[in-house]
Design a protein around this motif. Structure first.
Motif, PDB file in Angstrom:
ATOM      1  N   ASP A  45       1.662   0.320  10.686  1.00 37.24           N
ATOM      2  CA  ASP A  45       0.876   0.493  11.915  1.00 37.24           C
ATOM      3  C   ASP A  45       1.705   0.222  13.164  1.00 37.24           C
ATOM      4  OD1 ASP A  45      -1.387   1.177  10.511  1.00 37.24           O
ATOM      5  OD2 ASP A  45      -2.101  -0.884  10.350  1.00 37.24           O
ATOM      6  N   LYS A  46       2.761  -0.597  13.039  1.00 35.72           N
ATOM      7  CA  LYS A  46       3.595  -0.922  14.190  1.00 35.72           C
ATOM      8  C   LYS A  46       4.850  -0.050  14.248  1.00 35.72           C
ATOM      9  CE  LYS A  46       2.071  -5.739  14.616  1.00 35.72           C
ATOM     10  NZ  LYS A  46       2.482  -7.158  14.630  1.00 35.72           N
ATOM     11  N   ASN A  47       4.990   0.864  13.305  1.00 38.62           N
ATOM     12  CA  ASN A  47       6.142   1.755  13.260  1.00 38.62           C
ATOM     13  C   ASN A  47       5.633   3.186  13.270  1.00 38.62           C
ATOM     14  OD1 ASN A  47       8.371   3.345  12.521  1.00 38.62           O
ATOM     15  ND2 ASN A  47       9.321   1.622  11.453  1.00 38.62           N
ATOM     16  N   ILE A  53       5.630   9.686   8.925  1.00 43.60           N
ATOM     17  CA  ILE A  53       6.224  10.144   7.667  1.00 43.60           C
ATOM     18  C   ILE A  53       5.213  10.042   6.527  1.00 43.60           C
ATOM     19  CG2 ILE A  53       7.956   9.599   5.914  1.00 43.60           C
ATOM     20  CD1 ILE A  53       9.842   8.786   8.183  1.00 43.60           C
ATOM     21  N   VAL A  54       4.519   8.902   6.436  1.00 45.44           N
ATOM     22  CA  VAL A  54       3.530   8.725   5.378  1.00 45.44           C
ATOM     23  C   VAL A  54       2.424   9.773   5.500  1.00 45.44           C
ATOM     24  CG1 VAL A  54       1.746   7.197   4.471  1.00 45.44           C
ATOM     25  CG2 VAL A  54       3.988   6.275   5.053  1.00 45.44           C
ATOM     26  N   GLY A  55       1.960   9.986   6.738  1.00 46.44           N
ATOM     27  CA  GLY A  55       0.917  10.982   6.960  1.00 46.44           C
ATOM     28  C   GLY A  55       1.381  12.383   6.603  1.00 46.44           C
ATOM     29  N   GLY A  60       1.441  16.936   3.034  1.00 44.57           N
ATOM     30  CA  GLY A  60       2.251  17.905   2.302  1.00 44.57           C
ATOM     31  C   GLY A  60       1.877  17.959   0.835  1.00 44.57           C
ATOM     32  N   ASN A  61       1.689  16.785   0.226  1.00 43.53           N
ATOM     33  CA  ASN A  61       1.301  16.746  -1.189  1.00 43.53           C
ATOM     34  C   ASN A  61      -0.071  17.372  -1.397  1.00 43.53           C
ATOM     35  OD1 ASN A  61       3.634  15.499  -2.104  1.00 43.53           O
ATOM     36  ND2 ASN A  61       2.839  13.435  -1.750  1.00 43.53           N
TER      37      ASN A  61
END
Length: 246
Positions: A45-47, A53-55, A60-61
């Protein structure tokens, strides 16, 4: 792995890739067991980059597993981001880049030597902020106006005083090198349009100061540059600028 057992080789390949991608350490607890843990704190949440990237991976998956629906999923086209690998490589290694650039309105392209400081995405387009080495000044360059790019054997050191977020703190988008002063902008927004601004703020400084019958008042602290003015005009009668008067 969705419950499917991994080979040790595949596990370590993924582990190393994850460590490199997120700049974290994944360590073995020892005692002959394959028990691993993240030994460095990771606060997504702070990065913002990790969060993005995670989103992106998750989306993408999800899309890869929905290819059978390709005729029913409509995406917004965006200019190419093919220059990202060489730019990120140059930024990591501290190498300057030589670009052949043709801005809108230019009759021909120009060769420019740049120290790449940071990159920024805005409205589906990628931009690079860098120091024009011949002019010793920071400029913004759009990926879609770069004709060619190459990493050159000229090293540079990012100034200790440089912070990418500080450069764009008072910017609406990517215009930072003009002389538009910082101002408090107050908007009167129709009741029907206010929810759109609540769900996706125009700027990180957005504050909803008042909710009245039929409208809301939103306040911003930013430099009201040309791109911000364009956005306000696109709202038509749904938004009225209360201040500044100009």
């Amino acid at each position: 792995s969705e419950g499917v057992e991994l080979s040790i080789r595949t596990f370590h390949k993924w582990r190393i890739a994850i460590e490199d991608l997120f700049a974290i350490n994944i360590e073995n607890e020892g005692k002959g067991e394959y028990r691993y843990y993240i030994s460095t704190p990771l606060d997504i949440d702070k990065n913002p980059l990790c969060n993005w990237i995670v989103g992106t991976f998750s989306l993408g998956n999800l899309m890869m597993n929905s290819l059978s629906l390709h005729e029913r999923i409509i995406l917004e086209p965006s200019p190419s981001s093919s220059f990202l690998p060489i730019l990120l490589s140059a930024m990591k290694e501290g190498h300057a880049i030589q670009i052949k650039y043709k801005a809108f309105g230019w009759k021909s392209d120009k060769d420019i030597l740049i120290e790449p400081y940071c990159i920024k995405q805005f409205k589906q387009r990628w931009y690079i902020l860098g120091r024009h080495m011949q002019m010793d000044k920071l400029f913004i360059y759009a990926f879609d106006r770069i004709v060619n790019i190459e990493k050159v054997d000229v090293r540079f050191t990012l100034p200790n005083s440089f912070a990418a977020t500080d450069c764009f703190t008072h910017a609406y988008g990517i215009i930072i090198e003009d002389d538009t002063p910082l101002e408090t902008v107050v908007l009167k927004v129709s009741e029907g349009h206010a929810p759109y601004l609540r769900s996706l703020p125009l700027h990180h400084s957005q504050v909803e100061k008042d909710i009245a019958e039929g409208y809301s008042i939103f306040e911003y602290s930013l430099c009201p540059t040309f791109d911000f003015q364009q956005t306000l005009l696109s709202f038509g009668a749904e938004v009225e600028v209360l201040s500044p008067q100009w």
